[in-house]
Write a protein that holds these residues in place. Structure first.
Motif, PDB file in Angstrom:
ATOM      1  N   LEU A  30    -101.319 -24.926  43.288  1.00 39.60           N
ATOM      2  CA  LEU A  30    -100.118 -24.238  42.516  1.00 39.60           C
ATOM      3  C   LEU A  30    -100.783 -23.165  41.408  1.00 39.60           C
ATOM      4  CD1 LEU A  30     -98.207 -27.476  41.341  1.00 39.60           C
ATOM      5  CD2 LEU A  30     -97.722 -25.842  43.090  1.00 39.60           C
ATOM      6  N   THR A  31    -100.452 -22.003  41.617  1.00 40.22           N
ATOM      7  CA  THR A  31    -101.050 -20.851  40.792  1.00 40.22           C
ATOM      8  C   THR A  31    -100.333 -20.819  39.325  1.00 40.22           C
ATOM      9  OG1 THR A  31     -99.666 -19.262  41.601  1.00 40.22           O
ATOM     10  CG2 THR A  31    -101.556 -19.573  42.847  1.00 40.22           C
ATOM     11  N   LYS A  32    -100.954 -20.138  38.323  1.00 41.35           N
ATOM     12  CA  LYS A  32    -100.279 -19.944  37.087  1.00 41.35           C
ATOM     13  C   LYS A  32     -99.217 -19.338  37.243  1.00 41.35           C
ATOM     14  CE  LYS A  32    -103.154 -16.167  35.961  1.00 41.35           C
ATOM     15  NZ  LYS A  32    -104.156 -15.511  34.951  1.00 41.35           N
ATOM     16  N   ASN A  33     -98.930 -18.532  38.407  1.00 38.41           N
ATOM     17  CA  ASN A  33     -97.648 -17.775  38.605  1.00 38.41           C
ATOM     18  C   ASN A  33     -96.524 -18.656  39.315  1.00 38.41           C
ATOM     19  OD1 ASN A  33     -98.702 -15.673  37.330  1.00 38.41           O
ATOM     20  ND2 ASN A  33     -99.457 -14.906  39.309  1.00 38.41           N
ATOM     21  N   GLU A  34     -96.687 -19.807  39.399  1.00 36.76           N
ATOM     22  CA  GLU A  34     -95.953 -20.949  40.108  1.00 36.76           C
ATOM     23  C   GLU A  34     -95.786 -20.550  41.298  1.00 36.76           C
ATOM     24  OE1 GLU A  34     -92.366 -21.926  37.867  1.00 36.76           O
ATOM     25  OE2 GLU A  34     -93.519 -22.456  36.043  1.00 36.76           O
ATOM     26  N   GLU A  35     -96.727 -20.060  42.091  1.00 41.16           N
ATOM     27  CA  GLU A  35     -96.639 -19.981  43.561  1.00 41.16           C
ATOM     28  C   GLU A  35     -97.239 -21.121  44.251  1.00 41.16           C
ATOM     29  OE1 GLU A  35     -97.442 -15.001  43.576  1.00 41.16           O
ATOM     30  OE2 GLU A  35     -98.911 -16.230  43.871  1.00 41.16           O
ATOM     31  N   ILE A  36     -96.690 -21.298  45.093  1.00 40.20           N
ATOM     32  CA  ILE A  36     -97.136 -22.726  45.928  1.00 40.20           C
ATOM     33  C   ILE A  36     -97.968 -22.055  47.013  1.00 40.20           C
ATOM     34  CG2 ILE A  36     -96.506 -24.702  47.325  1.00 40.20           C
ATOM     35  CD1 ILE A  36     -94.049 -24.599  45.595  1.00 40.20           C
ATOM     36  N   ILE A  37     -99.231 -22.373  47.328  1.00 41.73           N
ATOM     37  CA  ILE A  37    -100.080 -22.177  48.534  1.00 41.73           C
ATOM     38  C   ILE A  37    -100.243 -23.485  49.288  1.00 41.73           C
ATOM     39  CG2 ILE A  37    -102.495 -21.407  49.210  1.00 41.73           C
ATOM     40  CD1 ILE A  37    -102.207 -19.601  46.653  1.00 41.73           C
ATOM     41  N   LEU A  38     -99.848 -23.405  50.553  1.00 40.47           N
ATOM     42  CA  LEU A  38    -100.016 -24.642  51.387  1.00 40.47           C
ATOM     43  C   LEU A  38    -100.785 -24.215  52.412  1.00 40.47           C
ATOM     44  CD1 LEU A  38     -99.168 -27.396  52.473  1.00 40.47           C
ATOM     45  CD2 LEU A  38     -97.204 -26.153  53.712  1.00 40.47           C
ATOM     46  N   LYS A  96    -102.793 -37.767  54.180  1.00 46.18           N
ATOM     47  CA  LYS A  96    -103.486 -37.514  52.658  1.00 46.18           C
ATOM     48  C   LYS A  96    -103.230 -36.168  52.555  1.00 46.18           C
ATOM     49  CE  LYS A  96    -107.865 -37.908  50.738  1.00 46.18           C
ATOM     50  NZ  LYS A  96    -109.328 -38.147  50.630  1.00 46.18           N
ATOM     51  N   VAL A  97    -102.588 -35.934  50.984  1.00 44.44           N
ATOM     52  CA  VAL A  97    -102.531 -34.587  50.637  1.00 44.44           C
ATOM     53  C   VAL A  97    -103.252 -34.267  49.403  1.00 44.44           C
ATOM     54  CG1 VAL A  97    -100.779 -32.969  49.669  1.00 44.44           C
ATOM     55  CG2 VAL A  97    -100.222 -34.749  51.358  1.00 44.44           C
ATOM     56  N   LEU A  98    -103.931 -33.196  49.553  1.00 41.75           N
ATOM     57  CA  LEU A  98    -104.733 -32.911  48.148  1.00 41.75           C
ATOM     58  C   LEU A  98    -104.137 -31.876  47.490  1.00 41.75           C
ATOM     59  CD1 LEU A  98    -108.034 -32.248  50.136  1.00 41.75           C
ATOM     60  CD2 LEU A  98    -107.386 -34.165  49.020  1.00 41.75           C
ATOM     61  N   ILE A  99    -104.176 -31.885  46.108  1.00 47.31           N
ATOM     62  CA  ILE A  99    -103.140 -30.902  45.340  1.00 47.31           C
ATOM     63  C   ILE A  99    -104.053 -30.754  44.184  1.00 47.31           C
ATOM     64  CG2 ILE A  99    -101.134 -30.971  43.892  1.00 47.31           C
ATOM     65  CD1 ILE A  99     -99.832 -33.475  45.479  1.00 47.31           C
ATOM     66  N   GLY A 100    -104.198 -29.092  44.024  1.00 37.88           N
ATOM     67  CA  GLY A 100    -104.866 -28.718  42.894  1.00 37.88           C
ATOM     68  C   GLY A 100    -103.935 -27.633  42.355  1.00 37.88           C
ATOM     69  N   ALA A 101    -104.116 -27.390  41.177  1.00 37.57           N
ATOM     70  CA  ALA A 101    -103.389 -26.372  40.204  1.00 37.57           C
ATOM     71  C   ALA A 101    -104.286 -25.764  39.089  1.00 37.57           C
ATOM     72  CB  ALA A 101    -102.373 -27.261  39.350  1.00 37.57           C
ATOM     73  N   ASP A 102    -103.871 -24.498  38.732  1.00 34.15           N
ATOM     74  CA  ASP A 102    -104.370 -23.891  37.650  1.00 34.15           C
ATOM     75  C   ASP A 102    -104.201 -24.662  36.350  1.00 34.15           C
ATOM     76  OD1 ASP A 102    -105.420 -21.745  38.952  1.00 34.15           O
ATOM     77  OD2 ASP A 102    -103.680 -20.362  38.891  1.00 34.15           O
ATOM     78  N   LYS A 153     -99.062 -40.793  52.109  1.00 30.71           N
ATOM     79  CA  LYS A 153     -99.367 -42.295  51.907  1.00 30.71           C
ATOM     80  C   LYS A 153    -100.685 -41.984  50.698  1.00 30.71           C
ATOM     81  CE  LYS A 153     -98.679 -44.566  56.025  1.00 30.71           C
ATOM     82  NZ  LYS A 153     -99.303 -45.112  57.273  1.00 30.71           N
ATOM     83  N   GLU A 154    -101.223 -41.067  50.797  1.00 31.58           N
ATOM     84  CA  GLU A 154    -102.379 -40.807  49.852  1.00 31.58           C
ATOM     85  C   GLU A 154    -102.338 -39.348  49.101  1.00 31.58           C
ATOM     86  OE1 GLU A 154    -107.099 -41.167  49.242  1.00 31.58           O
ATOM     87  OE2 GLU A 154    -106.097 -42.128  50.691  1.00 31.58           O
ATOM     88  N   LEU A 155    -102.342 -39.366  47.687  1.00 35.90           N
ATOM     89  CA  LEU A 155    -102.085 -38.126  47.151  1.00 35.90           C
ATOM     90  C   LEU A 155    -103.376 -38.084  46.263  1.00 35.90           C
ATOM     91  CD1 LEU A 155     -98.636 -38.205  45.911  1.00 35.90           C
ATOM     92  CD2 LEU A 155     -99.169 -36.981  47.846  1.00 35.90           C
ATOM     93  N   THR A 156    -103.955 -36.856  46.186  1.00 35.88           N
ATOM     94  CA  THR A 156    -105.178 -36.760  45.442  1.00 35.88           C
ATOM     95  C   THR A 156    -105.221 -35.422  44.869  1.00 35.88           C
ATOM     96  OG1 THR A 156    -106.377 -37.643  47.280  1.00 35.88           O
ATOM     97  CG2 THR A 156    -107.710 -36.507  45.721  1.00 35.88           C
ATOM     98  N   LEU A 157    -105.364 -35.567  43.398  1.00 38.64           N
ATOM     99  CA  LEU A 157    -105.316 -34.373  42.682  1.00 38.64           C
ATOM    100  C   LEU A 157    -106.669 -33.775  42.620  1.00 38.64           C
ATOM    101  CD1 LEU A 157    -103.146 -35.575  39.658  1.00 38.64           C
ATOM    102  CD2 LEU A 157    -102.394 -34.328  41.527  1.00 38.64           C
TER     103      LEU A 157
END
Length: 137
Positions: A69-77, A102-108, A129-133
């Protein structure tokens, strides 16, 4: 005369009023009983991302799902910009092909928590099943 005064004082000590101590103790016990369910309340458990070595040199390629997730609230998959409805449609398809789901989630750092929680909810609803920040260094 002095003895009478001492006995009078000792008599006062023997009648120490402990009512306030009992009140405080009961108040603490009631407070702990009321707060106890909140300690065990379920929620989203977050664990740190770990690096693991592959065992036996297997060349299996696991389908990775990265959401940023970018600071402009854009989602990049997976390095492609998508909107929220496309993410809702693509995520179940990607997770069905993944073994670990498994899903890896990052954000500004400027991204609001509500947006991240919404993405986490979508991932859970899609079958992750698994979410990782992930945090950037």
């Amino acid at each position: 005369m002095l003895r009478k005064r001492l006995l009078k004082r000792k008599g006062n000590l023997a009648e120490l009023n402990i009512t306030s101590l009992v009140d405080i103790a009961l108040t603490l016990v009631i407070g702990f009983i009321v707060a106890l369910p909140y300690f065990f309340e379920s929620g989203i458990f977050v664990s740190q991302a770990k690096l693991a070595r592959s065992e036996g040199g297997s060349l299996e390629k696991e389908l990775k799902i990265n959401i940023y997730l970018t600071k402009n609230e854009e989602i990049i998959l997976n390095e492609k910009k998508v909107d929220l409805t496309v993410l809702k449609n693509l995520l179940p398809q990607l997770l069905s092909r993944s073994l670990e789901k498994k899903v890896l989630i990052g954000a500004d750092t400027e991204v609001r928590y509500e947006k991240i929680i919404k993405i986490l909810d979508i991932c859970k609803e899609s079958g992750a099943k698994e979410l990782t920040l992930i945090r950037k260094k």
